[in-house]
Write an enzyme that holds these catalytic residues in place. Structure first.
Site, PDB file in Angstrom:
ATOM      1  N   HIS A 291     -29.487  10.722  13.785  1.00 52.38           N
ATOM      2  CA  HIS A 291     -28.061  10.620  13.448  1.00 52.38           C
ATOM      3  C   HIS A 291     -27.410  12.001  13.593  1.00 52.38           C
ATOM      4  O   HIS A 291     -28.087  13.014  13.595  1.00 52.38           O
ATOM      5  CB  HIS A 291     -27.992  10.133  12.007  1.00 52.38           C
ATOM      6  CG  HIS A 291     -26.726  10.416  11.299  1.00 52.38           C
ATOM      7  ND1 HIS A 291     -26.495  11.570  10.587  1.00 52.38           N
ATOM      8  CD2 HIS A 291     -25.608   9.669  11.180  1.00 52.38           C
ATOM      9  CE1 HIS A 291     -25.283  11.522  10.052  1.00 52.38           C
ATOM     10  NE2 HIS A 291     -24.728  10.383  10.394  1.00 52.38           N
TER      11      HIS A 291
ATOM     12  N   LYS B 224     -18.329   4.720  17.748  1.00 55.09           N
ATOM     13  CA  LYS B 224     -18.122   4.711  16.291  1.00 55.09           C
ATOM     14  C   LYS B 224     -16.943   3.804  15.983  1.00 55.09           C
ATOM     15  O   LYS B 224     -15.847   3.979  16.518  1.00 55.09           O
ATOM     16  CB  LYS B 224     -17.811   6.143  15.839  1.00 55.09           C
ATOM     17  CG  LYS B 224     -17.268   6.305  14.444  1.00 55.09           C
ATOM     18  CD  LYS B 224     -18.217   5.850  13.367  1.00 55.09           C
ATOM     19  CE  LYS B 224     -19.514   6.632  13.401  1.00 55.09           C
ATOM     20  NZ  LYS B 224     -20.516   6.135  12.465  1.00 55.09           N
TER      21      LYS B 224
HETATM   22  O1  GKR Z   1     -18.258  11.808  11.881  1.00 58.45           O
HETATM   23  O2  GKR Z   1     -16.845  10.248  11.538  1.00 58.45           O
HETATM   24  C1  GKR Z   1     -17.982  10.623  11.647  1.00 58.45           C
HETATM   25  C2  GKR Z   1     -19.107   9.645  11.511  1.00 58.45           C
HETATM   26  O3  GKR Z   1     -18.664   8.463  10.938  1.00 58.45           O
HETATM   27  C3  GKR Z   1     -20.192  10.240  10.679  1.00 58.45           C
HETATM   28  O4  GKR Z   1     -19.682  10.660   9.457  1.00 58.45           O
HETATM   29  C4  GKR Z   1     -21.330   9.317  10.430  1.00 58.45           C
HETATM   30  O5  GKR Z   1     -22.147   9.914   9.486  1.00 58.45           O
HETATM   31  O6  GKR Z   1     -21.787   9.549  12.743  1.00 58.45           O
HETATM   32  C5  GKR Z   1     -22.228   9.101  11.576  1.00 58.45           C
HETATM   33  C6  GKR Z   1     -22.881   7.732  11.642  1.00 58.45           C
HETATM   34  O7  GKR Z   1     -23.547   7.487  12.611  1.00 58.45           O
HETATM   35  O8  GKR Z   1     -22.796   6.972  10.705  1.00 58.45           O
HETATM   36 MG    MG Z   2     -24.249   5.537  11.703  1.00 60.92          MG
END
Ligand code: GKR
Ligand code: MG
Length: 434
Positions: free
Chosen positions: A332, A204
């Site tokens: 997701h 991420k």
């Molecule tokens: O949990 O910080 C997080 C992610 O950024 C999440 O909010 C996203 O929705 O994991 C997710 C993604 O694949 O975009």
């Molecule tokens: Mg994503």
């Protein structure tokens, strides 16, 4: 509707808060607790179905508001339940109010997902079969997931706040360690893969500038001898120009690039410039988005999320559409516990063809709300539970404890921006950061 043993008699809604480490993303940092809502649907016949969805006060209040309309509906008739939910919140219909955040905020899909999963759990218990059987049949017992790496600050979240537990070892130690440097993120990748045997990795991104994040992604690629399928996701915080520049560098090195840029049009433009597999959970997020997606070819892989696409059956419908039009399919994830995990595992078990390991934040949480504690991730897979329905049950003591966390922590909705502003008062969410 005539009352039968399948009629809904009661619905219990319990908001909970579960420890979540300070994980970084394009909108800020995770708060020490992730919020979830646990739903219990009880029939006149005395059978209980359970589900879990992302928590926030509005969703909780909306479920309580619609509850009287749901009492008496038949759990074997989810389409009737959907009609009731959709007509109670007509301004929140499919495709609307998605917002620009990395996660979805629509009320109807969340509430219906919660109800549908609980109904399927009840149907499975009544018919003595698994939810995967109700989704078309059980094609596999092991469902593969991907390692999900995050840049993070030091700390485990939850009751520990930002403090470290000095006795932690293995993955638990890595889960708490700071990971902002290249070596930190590689250590995290190695520890996560060693502990759970993952066969693919996602990083991420979207927090640090692209040159650093791309360099780190390529360093992970190298650390795993270039053989580990790798995904990278900056959550659409790059401009088209930035996206094209770095997608060229990634070419041939990634399983897929996830949401490099914002919107179907930009994704399609990037794809025209750089022929690299693209995935999304941000630009094609509802059935209403599919015609646009097919018209411009904004992505190659659609990442569903049963909480956001309106349940498990909708997710199977999306899968069918993906297959019809030559798109890949995966799932997701956001911070979640074992009931949501069980839902994902039943989908994974029912897919005729399994394309890409599903995302999951699951290793980042160190406790659960289900009997027996966390579901095991071994060799990168979670084994489909054997019991009827979802095959998982609520641990009442844990539910009470996590509900108390919710009452004590004072959080009522996810707000990574506000959390980040505690550390950097100038931090602001922006659509395009780089
Ligand atoms: O949990 O910080 C997080 C992610 O950024 C999440 O909010 C996203 O929705 O994991 C997710 C993604 O694949 O975009
Ligand atoms: Mg994503």
């Amino acid at each position: 509707m005539t009352k039968t043993s399948h009629s809904i008699k009661d619905i219990i809604v319990t908001p909970i808060a579960v420890g979540d480490p300070p994980l970084l993303n394009c909108v800020g940092v995770h708060a020490p607790f992730a919020l979830r809502i646990i739903l219990e649907v009880i029939t006149e016949g005395g059978v209980t179905g359970i589900s879990e969805i992302p928590g926030n006060k509005e969703t909780e209040e909306a479920i309580l508001r619609i509850k009287p309309e749901l009492i008496g509906l038949d759990v074997f008739q989810p389409n009737h339940i959907l009609r009731t939910v959709a007509s109670t919140f007509p301004d929140q219909s499919d495709g609307e109010n998605r917002g620009g955040a990395p996660w979805d905020q629509r009320i109807v899909v969340h509430i219906f997902s919660a109800l549908e999963v609980a109904c399927l759990d009840i149907m499975g218990k009544e018919l003595n079969c698994r939810v995967s059987d109700l989704l078309g049949g059980t094609m596999r017992e092991q469902v593969p997931f991907a390692a999900y790496l995050f840049y993070k600050f030091k700390g485990a979240g939850g009751q520990f706040g930002y403090e470290l537990d000095s006795n932690a070892t293995g993955w638990d130690k890595a889960r708490q360690a700071e990971a902002t440097s290249t070596s930190g993120i590689i250590d995290q990748a190695v520890a996560m893969c060693e502990a759970f045997g993952y066969k693919s990795i996602k990083l991420k991104g979207g927090f640090f500038p692209p040159d650093k994040e791309v360099e780190d992604t390529l360093a992970i690629h190298k650390a795993f001898d270039g053989t580990m399928p790798l995904r990278y996701d900056p959550n659409a915080v790059w401009s088209l120009e930035t996206g094209i520049k770095w997608a060229k560098v990634f070419k041939g090195k990634l399983e897929y690039l996830e949401d490099p840029v914002r919107g179907q049009k930009n994704m399609a433009l990037l794809k025209k410039e750089v022929n690299i597999p693209l995935a999304t959970n941000m630009c094609t997020t509802s059935f209403k988005d599919l015609p646009g997606s097919l018209q411009v070819h904004s992505e190659d892989i659609i990442l569903s999320d049963h909480h956001f696409w309106g349940g498990l059956r909708s997710t199977m419908e999306l899968y069918k559409i993906c297959k019809t039009f030559g798109r890949g399919f995966s799932m997701h994830s956001n911070s979640h516990l074992g009931i949501s995990m069980a839902g994902m595992v039943h989908i994974g078990a029912a897919l005729p063809v399994f394309d890409h390991e599903f995302d999951t934040h699951y290793p980042w949480q160190n406790e659960d709300v289900i009997v027996g504690g966390k579901l095991k991730v071994e060799e990168g897979c979670v084994t489909l539970p054997t019991g009827p329905g979802l095959g998982v049950e609520i641990d009442r003591i844990q539910l009470q404890k996590l509900h108390q966390n919710y009452l004590d922590c004072g959080l009522t909705r996810r707000d990574d921006e506000a959390e980040m502003q505690k550390l950097d008062p100038n931090w602001k969410i922006v659509d395009t950061r780089y």
